[in-house]
Design an enzyme around this catalytic site. Structure first.
Site, PDB file in Angstrom:
ATOM      1  N   CYS A 190       0.837  -1.206   0.000  1.00  0.00           N
ATOM      2  CA  CYS A 190       0.000   0.000   0.000  1.00  0.00           C
ATOM      3  C   CYS A 190       0.868   1.251   0.000  1.00  0.00           C
ATOM      4  O   CYS A 190       1.544   1.526  -0.972  1.00  0.00           O
ATOM      5  CB  CYS A 190      -0.983  -0.034   1.169  1.00  0.00           C
ATOM      6  SG  CYS A 190      -2.322   1.152   0.946  1.00  0.00           S
TER       7      CYS A 190
ATOM      8  N   GLU B  67      -2.169  -8.681   4.501  1.00  0.00           N
ATOM      9  CA  GLU B  67      -2.113  -8.888   5.959  1.00  0.00           C
ATOM     10  C   GLU B  67      -3.451  -8.593   6.640  1.00  0.00           C
ATOM     11  O   GLU B  67      -3.629  -8.893   7.804  1.00  0.00           O
ATOM     12  CB  GLU B  67      -0.989  -8.037   6.577  1.00  0.00           C
ATOM     13  CG  GLU B  67      -1.293  -6.560   6.791  1.00  0.00           C
ATOM     14  CD  GLU B  67      -1.185  -5.713   5.527  1.00  0.00           C
ATOM     15  OE1 GLU B  67      -1.063  -6.284   4.426  1.00  0.00           O
ATOM     16  OE2 GLU B  67      -1.249  -4.471   5.636  1.00  0.00           O
TER      17      GLU B  67
ATOM     18  N   HIS C 101      -3.790  -5.027   0.678  1.00  0.00           N
ATOM     19  CA  HIS C 101      -3.203  -5.523   1.926  1.00  0.00           C
ATOM     20  C   HIS C 101      -3.495  -7.005   2.141  1.00  0.00           C
ATOM     21  O   HIS C 101      -4.574  -7.343   2.640  1.00  0.00           O
ATOM     22  CB  HIS C 101      -3.826  -4.795   3.118  1.00  0.00           C
ATOM     23  CG  HIS C 101      -3.527  -3.344   3.198  1.00  0.00           C
ATOM     24  ND1 HIS C 101      -2.465  -2.835   3.906  1.00  0.00           N
ATOM     25  CD2 HIS C 101      -4.172  -2.261   2.703  1.00  0.00           C
ATOM     26  CE1 HIS C 101      -2.463  -1.515   3.834  1.00  0.00           C
ATOM     27  NE2 HIS C 101      -3.488  -1.132   3.107  1.00  0.00           N
TER      28      HIS C 101
END
Lengths: 781, 262
Positions: B88, B216, B214
């Site tokens: 990002c 994660e 993302h």
């Protein structure tokens, strides 16, 4: 003395403070002299409605505030509910609920942004990590150009601030009503995570005489001067420009850094086992904050205004002392810890490099005098008794309770009958409801907010009634946040609207499987000096009290916002907005609000209506039915339904659930279908028997009953979930095709529509206004 | 050697904790390195620039951070062949630093992640598909060809923008690491209007990777929004276990560990 008192009144008028003549007299009599400008502005802020709750306090004390789930009740910047145990520690969820209505009307972007900024500090100063926010919003009609501007800018402001600080936005709601044309409501809820043993209180600790008072954050400037008393005035269009100066300027970039630096300070305090005091600077600025900190600890304070970092030269002492510049907090720490504190903020997190003039600096000492003394260039500009300053004033405002007429059955029947004459089909009605401004998809708004930053979000907005966070990495403990409040109900009956707001907030967290642990409220009302508008407030507090007591969920924090009326005298729709914090011992046993598989049963569980009640419903508005009978409340039945839903979810028997509320049963079922992972539709049988048939049919399907729509696997023995009778009615089933179907009494397919058409009706209105989002929709993920 | 990873924190970074969590979950030794600690940076095996709004996105997203002295050791490490991953805002910084696609001089970007076509920040769940030969991305050692990874595209500036010739080069020379797709890997329109439907860029050596969405944030079962979470309902351990986007970090860990041992 008379001369002093008269001079004080004249001085107050000359400076333009909002204190009444009576209040100015009391101050002069107490001080036995003419107050300084700094003192006048300090009293102006501390005695404002915003800080002192002077009109509301005597009513607020009725609210139930105690219970086993409460770790810290009402009284500080935020309340704390028990989340649960993990690795031998007790964790709490900090919750604060505020409004930023007036600033958002005048300067909507900054007003909404600083609303988040303020509430985040309220949570932070309890020693907590900020883990989530939510915004209940009440906009005016989008046909009105200024309302459109406000509605755009408020969302932009929330997005800009919340996204930058990295706190997920996990809920909220939006209503549009003409009563908000001149006075938008921007409420904000924030959640934090803290271990019980690490809670920091907003007070000078015992034995803190001689400790340092440290101001942290942005350099003080002229912005936000007079904010507290500004929010206690009515908004007059002509003053709009003048009022803009009272709104603070947000700096989420700096706040991002201050939050992280403060977490590092928390760790240092834990390591050295030091008890400190910490508080956010909000209304009343530096003087208000440090005064309240010291007053709460029974201490005094001596403050050197010259030591405050300022952004502009030659700021007058009253601006330094009272101005509400954003992004500031105040610590009380032992002098031995001060170097550590200063080095964390100023060196490790290098605040001065992040924003010009930002820093942590010692600005005073805690004293034992019980007085607040402020000096500026060697001169004492403030010397007042702390208890007198912060004890505030109390008013018993006269009020007239709203008269709520009970509609005779015959009247209701004739009202509904009139509407039924030119009846349109169930799906035409459903499509219109789904496209209604208060029901349609909120995705164009919540997609502008980051709902998943921090990586702890288990249910982001759109998938269920409540957002769910799993805030402790590795632990199964979950937190659910729901929000309730309906202005259409508020206009009809503020007390019942308050009860229904509590019910809705509780139903939302229950629908994901959570146990309601605590409530917060933000009470947005009109002018307390007008007995009818004050009466609406009093009635609402009674309603909140009744619901909280009946349902056994206490209030842990709250806020009151009065004077929400325009210069024309119109109050906003009485708006008690309630949020509920729910806790999940095991997030693996939660569920969402979307259809899961074909051939399941769809049922209503809740208060089985004994009669038709379409008052305040979306359907009634669309059909022009002027009924005033609000949804029926039966607390025992609702409690039984909640227990049933929770247990059914925990056992995996209930696959998904939604609270009925706005739009009614079919709208809730449709929203569950829209959120489904694969094409699953639903069908219902007209003769479901929820309410007696005939002219009340539409009230069955579109009444906003208290309760839930649930999906239950087809082979589940529903009544075996709980060992007791539950108010349960099966009204339909899911199908493996993307349709909504209606069957008549005889079981014949009577009407059928494409889900995609219903979905388009639901998605179009706000998509057009807030801008299309291209690409994959969240529900396909 | 165990594979040490620095997760950099600039003023305005906001995704460092969840990134660190993912790094640790795949067996790497992760550590946050703060902007006031540049002296710590040299000793790591690999570097991750996480999401956020470094330096408030002033000038352009990632531009100020790319010129920050904190980036000097990271650029040096990248040139020495160490692995550098940007997610990002981190991806934006790597583009502004000229490390991806890496076709021009340092800190003179040839391509950038520009404001979304909508002109707004948007947070939507997406899937991304590996669009190059896995051999081209040693930083994701052993990742399956065409791997599909769930993630959240939560950004205001994720639209790949570059001159036509540069876009052609990105495609031709294998810099287009990830593209947006549906859950089965079929192409979809980029949610942000990104050129080439680009969700990620890699340099020629394959040691510097920039991804906009993302992974994660969808790296644990409880974060999944589909039937995979429903399938383990009631099973606490499975619900809290890493899955989905974690495969991205597993591949990264294999690369870092292999390098650390070698």
């Amino acid at each position: 003395m008379t001369a002093t008192v008269d001079d004080a009144v004249a001085r107050g008028r000359e400076l333009g403070v909002a204190l009444s003549d009576d209040e100015l007299r009391r101050i002069a009599e107490h001080l036995e002299r003419v107050p300084t400008a700094t003192e006048l502005f300090a009293f102006d802020a501390q005695w404002s409605e915003h800080c002192s709750y002077k009109s509301s306090r005597e009513h607020l004390k009725k609210l139930p505030t105690e219970g086993p789930s409460v770790l810290l009740g009402v009284g500080e910047d935020a309340g704390i509910v028990r989340l649960g145990e993990w690795n031998g520690e007790t964790y709490g969820i900090v919750v604060a609920h505020e409004s930023h209505n007036h600033p958002s009307q005048v300067v909507p972007f900054e007003g909404a942004a600083t609303g988040i900024g303020g509430i985040v500090r309220d949570v932070l100063c309890m020693g907590a990590e900020v883990i989530g926010i939510a915004d209940p919003l009440r906009f005016g009609r989008l046909e009105n150009e200024h309302c459109r501007y406000v509605a755009q800018q408020v969302v932009d402001g929330i997005a800009a601030y919340g996204n930058a600080i990295g706190v997920p936005n996990v809920g909220g709601d939006v209503f549009f009503d003409e009563s908000f044309d001149d006075n938008v409501l921007v409420n904000v809820v924030a959640l934090g995570l803290v271990k019980e043993k690490d809670i920091i209180h907003s007070r000078a600790p015992a034995g803190s005489v001689g400790w340092d008072i440290v101001l942290v954050g942005k350099a003080t400037d002229r912005s936000g001067f007079g904010g507290a008393s500004f929010s206690s005035l009515t908004l007059d269009e002509e003053d709009a420009d003048q009022n803009k100066g009272a709104v603070q300027v947000p700096d989420p970039f700096l706040k991002n850094v201050i939050m992280r630096a403060s977490y590092a300070v928390f760790a240092a305090l834990r390591a050295e086992k030091i008890v400190a005091g910490f508080k956010d600077l909000g209304a009343g600025g530096l003087a208000g904050c440090s005064a309240e900190l010291c007053a709460a600890g029974g201490m005094g304070a001596e403050v050197e205004l010259d030591r405050v970092s300022t952004a502009q030269p030659e700021l007058p002492p009253e601006v330094i002392a009272i101005g509400e510049t954003q992004e500031r907090l105040c610590w009380i720490v032992p002098t031995s810890f001060t170097p550590t504190l200063l080095s964390i903020y100023n060196e490790m997190y290098s605040l001065p490099r992040v924003a010009r003039g930002a820093c942590a600096a010692i600005i005073g000492k805690v004293t034992e005098t019980g007085r607040y003394v402020a000096k500026h260039r060697g001169e004492t500009v403030m010397d007042v008794d702390l208890e007198f300053l912060t004890g505030g004033v109390r008013y018993s405002r006269p009020y007239v309770l709203p008269v709520v007429e009970v509609e005779a059955r015959e009247l209701r029947r004739s009202l509904y009958h009139d509407a039924a004459r030119n009846d349109y089909s169930r799906f035409e009605a459903l499509s219109a409801i789904l496209g209604h401004r208060d029901v349609c998809s909120r995705a164009p708004i919540y997609r502008r907010y980051d709902g998943v930053v921090r990586g702890c979000t288990a249910i982001p907005p759109g998938f269920a009634d409540a957002g769910v966070l799993v805030p402790i990495p590795g632990a199964s403990l979950g937190v659910a946040l729901g929000v309730g409040g309906n202005p259409r109900y508020g206009k009809i009956d503020p007390a019942r609207a308050a009860e229904l707001a509590v019910i809705e907030a509780i139903a939302q967290v229950t629908a994901v499987g959570a146990v309601p642990a605590g409530l917060t409220d933000c009470l947005n009302f009109g002018d307390p000096t007008i007995p009818e508008q004050m009466g609406a407030f009093v009635a609402a507090v009674d309603g909140l009290t009744r619901a909280s007591r009946q349902l056994g969920v206490p209030f842990v924090s709250g806020n009151v916002s009065l004077y929400n009326r325009s210069s024309s005298g119109n109050s906003v729709a009485p708006s008690p907005i309630v949020s509920c914090i729910g806790t999940l011992p095991d997030v693996s046993r939660s569920t969402t609000g979307r259809l899961r598989r074909p051939d399941s049963k769809l049922a209503f569980v809740g208060v089985l209506p004994r009669t038709a009640a379409l008052g305040g419903s979306v359907y009634a508005e669309l059909r022009g039915i002027r009924s005033r009978t609000l949804p029926e409340i039966d607390y025992q039945m609702f409690l039984a339904a909640c227990e049933y839903v929770r247990e059914g979810i925990a056992r995996g028997v209930i696959l998904g659930a939604r609270d009925v509320s706005d739009g009614g049963l079919l709208a809730a079922a449709a929203e569950m279908a829209f959120a489904a992972d694969s094409p699953i539709g639903f069908a219902f049988e007209e003769d479901c028997g929820l309410i007696n048939h005939g002219e009340y049919g539409s009230a069955s399907w579109f009444g906003e009953h208290v309760g839930y729509v649930i999906e239950v696997g087809k082979d589940e023995a529903v009544r075996a979930i709980a060992d007791r009778d539950v108010p349960y009615y099966e009204f339909g089933w899911t199908i493996g095709e993307p349709f909504a179907e209606r069957y008549d009494d005889g079981g014949a397919l009577n009407e059928r529509v494409l889900l995609a058409d219903l979905r388009e009706a639901w998605e179009a209105p706000l998509r057009a206004f807030y801008g299309a989002s291209t690409g994959p929709s969240t529900s396909s993920g | 050697m165990t594979g040490t990873v620095a997760v950099l924190v600039f003023p305005g970074t906001n995704s460092e904790d969840e990134t660190l969590r993912a790094v640790r979950a795949v067996g790497l030794e992760g550590e946050l390195v703060h902007w006031s600690q540049p002296e710590k940076l040299a000793r790591f095996d690999a570097y991750i620039l996480p999401g956020g709004f470094a330096y408030e996105d002033r000038i352009r997203a990632g531009a100020v951070a790319a010129h920050d002295a904190l980036m000097d050791p990271v650029i040096e490490a990248a040139q020495a062949g160490k692995y550098v991953l940007g997610i990002c805002n981190g991806a934006q910084i790597l583009a502004e630093a000229g490390l991806v696609p890496g076709t021009g001089p340092l800190r003179r970007p040839t391509a950038a992640f520009a404001p979304n076509a909508s002109g707004r920040f948007q947070s939507v769940h997406v899937h991304v598909r590996l669009a190059v030969d896995p051999g081209r991305v040693p930083i994701l050692a052993g990742i399956e060809p065409g791997a599909v990874i769930p993630a959240w595209a939560s950004h205001g500036d994720g639209r790949l923008a570059a001159p036509e010739a540069e876009l052609a080069r990105i495609e031709r020379d294998g810099h287009l690491a990830f593209v947006y797709c549906d859950r089965d890997g079929n192409p979809v329109a980029a949610p942000n209007g990104s050129a080439l439907s680009c969700a990620g860029l890699v340099n020629a050596e394959g040691n510097v990777l920039a991804v906009m969405p993302h992974p994660e944030r969808d790296a644990w079962t409880f974060q999944h929004l589909d039937a995979t979470r429903d399938a383990v309902r009631g099973n606490t351990e499975e619900t809290l276990a890493p899955s989905g986007g974690i495969v991205f970090f597993e591949a990264f860990a294999r690369a870092v560990l292999a390098e650390a041992i070698a």
